[in-house]
Design a protein around this motif. Structure first.
Motif, PDB file in Angstrom:
ATOM      1  N   ASP A  63      32.491  12.662  26.741  1.00 38.73           N
ATOM      2  CA  ASP A  63      31.394  11.823  26.265  1.00 38.73           C
ATOM      3  C   ASP A  63      31.577  11.492  24.787  1.00 38.73           C
ATOM      4  O   ASP A  63      31.392  10.344  24.355  1.00 38.73           O
ATOM      5  CB  ASP A  63      30.065  12.559  26.479  1.00 38.73           C
ATOM      6  CG  ASP A  63      28.876  11.781  25.958  1.00 38.73           C
ATOM      7  OD1 ASP A  63      28.572  10.708  26.520  1.00 38.73           O
ATOM      8  OD2 ASP A  63      28.244  12.229  24.974  1.00 38.73           O
ATOM      9  N   ILE A  64      31.970  12.490  24.007  1.00 38.65           N
ATOM     10  CA  ILE A  64      32.215  12.290  22.580  1.00 38.65           C
ATOM     11  C   ILE A  64      33.338  11.276  22.358  1.00 38.65           C
ATOM     12  O   ILE A  64      33.223  10.361  21.530  1.00 38.65           O
ATOM     13  CB  ILE A  64      32.579  13.639  21.908  1.00 38.65           C
ATOM     14  CG1 ILE A  64      31.341  14.534  21.777  1.00 38.65           C
ATOM     15  CG2 ILE A  64      33.233  13.416  20.550  1.00 38.65           C
ATOM     16  CD1 ILE A  64      30.308  14.038  20.790  1.00 38.65           C
ATOM     17  N   LEU A  65      34.431  11.419  23.074  1.00 36.58           N
ATOM     18  CA  LEU A  65      35.568  10.505  22.909  1.00 36.58           C
ATOM     19  C   LEU A  65      35.189   9.075  23.285  1.00 36.58           C
ATOM     20  O   LEU A  65      35.630   8.120  22.631  1.00 36.58           O
ATOM     21  CB  LEU A  65      36.748  10.984  23.754  1.00 36.58           C
ATOM     22  CG  LEU A  65      37.373  12.326  23.361  1.00 36.58           C
ATOM     23  CD1 LEU A  65      38.518  12.670  24.295  1.00 36.58           C
ATOM     24  CD2 LEU A  65      37.842  12.322  21.915  1.00 36.58           C
ATOM     25  N   ALA A  66      34.369   8.936  24.322  1.00 39.44           N
ATOM     26  CA  ALA A  66      33.944   7.593  24.733  1.00 39.44           C
ATOM     27  C   ALA A  66      33.096   6.924  23.655  1.00 39.44           C
ATOM     28  O   ALA A  66      33.193   5.709  23.449  1.00 39.44           O
ATOM     29  CB  ALA A  66      33.170   7.679  26.047  1.00 39.44           C
ATOM     30  N   LYS A  67      32.299   7.709  22.969  1.00 33.92           N
ATOM     31  CA  LYS A  67      31.372   7.159  21.968  1.00 33.92           C
ATOM     32  C   LYS A  67      31.976   7.083  20.571  1.00 33.92           C
ATOM     33  O   LYS A  67      31.375   6.502  19.675  1.00 33.92           O
ATOM     34  CB  LYS A  67      30.095   8.002  21.949  1.00 33.92           C
ATOM     35  CG  LYS A  67      29.287   7.880  23.238  1.00 33.92           C
ATOM     36  CD  LYS A  67      28.077   8.788  23.240  1.00 33.92           C
ATOM     37  CE  LYS A  67      27.281   8.636  24.547  1.00 33.92           C
ATOM     38  NZ  LYS A  67      26.147   9.586  24.623  1.00 33.92           N
ATOM     39  N   HIS A  68      33.143   7.692  20.379  1.00 33.31           N
ATOM     40  CA  HIS A  68      33.806   7.673  19.073  1.00 33.31           C
ATOM     41  C   HIS A  68      35.249   7.194  19.263  1.00 33.31           C
ATOM     42  O   HIS A  68      36.179   8.001  19.293  1.00 33.31           O
ATOM     43  CB  HIS A  68      33.786   9.060  18.424  1.00 33.31           C
ATOM     44  CG  HIS A  68      32.421   9.542  18.067  1.00 33.31           C
ATOM     45  ND1 HIS A  68      31.577  10.088  19.008  1.00 33.31           N
ATOM     46  CD2 HIS A  68      31.751   9.566  16.885  1.00 33.31           C
ATOM     47  CE1 HIS A  68      30.438  10.431  18.413  1.00 33.31           C
ATOM     48  NE2 HIS A  68      30.523  10.124  17.132  1.00 33.31           N
ATOM     49  N   PRO A  69      35.454   5.876  19.407  1.00 26.96           N
ATOM     50  CA  PRO A  69      36.800   5.346  19.687  1.00 26.96           C
ATOM     51  C   PRO A  69      37.831   5.687  18.615  1.00 26.96           C
ATOM     52  O   PRO A  69      39.011   5.830  18.927  1.00 26.96           O
ATOM     53  CB  PRO A  69      36.572   3.833  19.790  1.00 26.96           C
ATOM     54  CG  PRO A  69      35.256   3.580  19.129  1.00 26.96           C
ATOM     55  CD  PRO A  69      34.441   4.812  19.342  1.00 26.96           C
TER      56      PRO A  69
END
Length: 501
Positions: free
Chosen positions: A321-327
């Protein structure tokens, strides 16, 4: 007559002891901050109708009102919540305060006296036996399982990449983690990712929900009244599923080992060394010169299943989820993966490769700061202990809450900002208390499977990011949390994926 008098004398003595213990707890609890408690129910009304979704929000409100160390009463049971790093350090590093809180007793029907729940000599003996099973040479064999199951995972996601739809990644990670832990713990394949209707998964979820209810629901908490609640029937059904499966695997594997020569059994017809499961090591282990019984082995296998299944699911899902929201962070992770693995997408991961993913390691630490897989854990006070000027009375359950410690501005600047580099700045000269960050606990009873968990997280995430770009959902919503045995998202982890090649 003498027998009757003896019974009366013992009963009176026990009553006096219980009264003295309660009076002692009442006295020292009165010196702590905390909400007003009422006769018989204590503060149980504060949690009524708020389990499990509203529990952390209610706890957050109490921390805001009462600070980093306060007490609540659930019936006549005293619970002290602690988010003070200095007190946490003294508590967790102690060689005396090792007994787990009463909440862990609710796991005993499932886990028995395994490593998580055992105390005293039994715990020391089990810890000594199990520690070698997480040696790096054995961990390398587990990494093969991580990689194989991760390959299945990315194949299962292919249709989601083609459609571009928003979907919940959490249940898919759950099934992958279950496949990993079953094969690692017991050497068996349940193929949960292919056959998603797993009775075992449902049983694990039921037990998690029951433990939470028993922690804060007075009727479910007491053994005397628990048997009359709906949760007892749920527990009986879940335990039958969980124990029957483990018992069956233990019996089968013990028979196989007894028939085969140990050396021949470790290699197949092609001369390829067979992976050794956690169960195999327990079957060949002795304690005080005696082999472990089937019950003792089941306790440890079930503990490994419990601790290594839901916890990694939570960590991996929140990390994705973090990676998806922080490209920008995802791009750095992807570039590091490309350096370590090269252009071959199918290249199997090794422990050495996973260890080389240094930036991903920082991202994992930062994820666990904000989303610790186990949001709280506790100790039972067997006697009065003074900790940093506060007396924690005998009988009290002391609950450490890393979920709120990681979000405390006194410990981390701009705590809600996701910044992996904050962990790269820590050095041995850092004056900050290391016990402000304790997602794997710390001290003598720290998480024995920490390296296993981090390697599994790295394996699945690195494989996924090699194949797909993780994207946020079309309509984002703020996270709300369910605090059971592990931290769960109330509305799942919705995201989208796009194939990279």
């Amino acid at each position: 007559m003498l027998v009757l008098l003896a019974v009366i004398a013992v009963s009176v003595s026990l009553a006096v002891l219980i009264y003295q213990r309660f009076a002692n707890a009442l006295y020292y609890a009165g010196k702590m901050g905390g909400p007003k408690a009422y006769p018989l129910i204590g503060n149980a009304d504060r949690f009524r109708g708020k389990l499990p979704e509203g529990f952390l929000l209610e706890l957050q409100n109490m921390i805001a009102e009462w600070g980093k160390c306060f007490r609540v009463w659930i019936g006549t049971n005293l619970i002290v919540f602690v988010t003070d790093a200095q007190k946490v350090e003294i508590l967790l590093s102690s060689q005396k305060m090792l007994d787990k809180s009463i909440q862990y007793d609710f796991l005993r029907p499932w886990l028995g006296d395994g490593l998580l729940t055992s105390t005293g000599r039994k715990w020391h003996s089990r810890r000594k036996i199990i520690t070698p099973t997480f040696h790096f040479k054995i961990l390398e064999q587990f990494v093969e399982i991580f990689d194989q199951q991760s390959t299945i995972f990315v194949k299962q996601l292919a249709s989601k990449a083609s459609s571009g739809e928003t979907f919940d990644i959490f249940p898919k990670v759950t099934l992958c983690a279950l496949d990993v832990i079953c094969e690692s713990a017991m050497g068996t394949k349940v193929n949960a990712q292919v056959n998603s209707e797993s009775e075992y998964v449902r049983a694990v979820k039921e037990m998690a929900a029951i433990v939470l209810q028993r922690s804060y629901n007075i009727l479910a908490r007491l053994d005397l009244t628990f048997k009359f609640t709906k949760y007892r029937k749920m527990q009986d059904h879940a335990l039958k599923v969980l124990h029957d499966y483990t018992d069956s695997v233990i019996r089968t594997r013990r028979q196989e080992l007894s028939k085969a020569n140990q050396n021949d059994d470790k290699e197949n017809a092609l001369g390829i060394r067979r992976k050794v499961a956690f169960l195999d090591m327990l079957l060949q282990t002795t304690a005080n010169g005696q082999p472990l019984t089937d019950l003792e082995i089941r306790e440890e296998v079930d503990t490994f299943m419990f601790e290594g299944h839901d916890t990694t699911t939570s960590a991996i899902s929140y990390l994705m989820d973090i990676l998806a929201k922080h490209p920008d962070i995802q791009q750095k992770v992807y570039e590091e993966i490309c350096v370590v693995f090269g252009e071959d997408l199918s290249k199997p991961a090794t422990l050495s490769m996973l260890n080389d993913l240094k930036y991903l390691d920082l991202v994992i630490k930062e994820t666990l700061r904000l989303y610790p897989s186990v949001p709280m854990y506790g100790r039972k006070m067997l006697e009065n202990h003074e900790i940093d000027g506060v007396v924690f009375p005998a009988g009290a359950d002391v609950l450490v809450v890393p979920f709120f410690m990681g979000r405390d501005p006194d410990y981390f600047d701009n705590p809600l900002e996701f910044r992996p580099e904050r962990f790269a700045q820590e050095t041995s000269a850092d004056k900050a208390n290391p016990y402000r960050y304790v997602p794997f606990s710390a001290g003598p009873r720290n998480c024995i499977g920490q390296k296993f968990a981090v390697a599994e997280i790295k394996s699945l995430v690195s494989k996924t990011v090699r194949y797909y770009e993780l994207l946020p959902p079309e309509h984002e919503q703020p996270h709300t949390f369910i605090s059971e045995l592990v931290l769960r998202p109330e509305r799942g982890i919705p995201l989208r994926i796009k194939r990279r090649v």
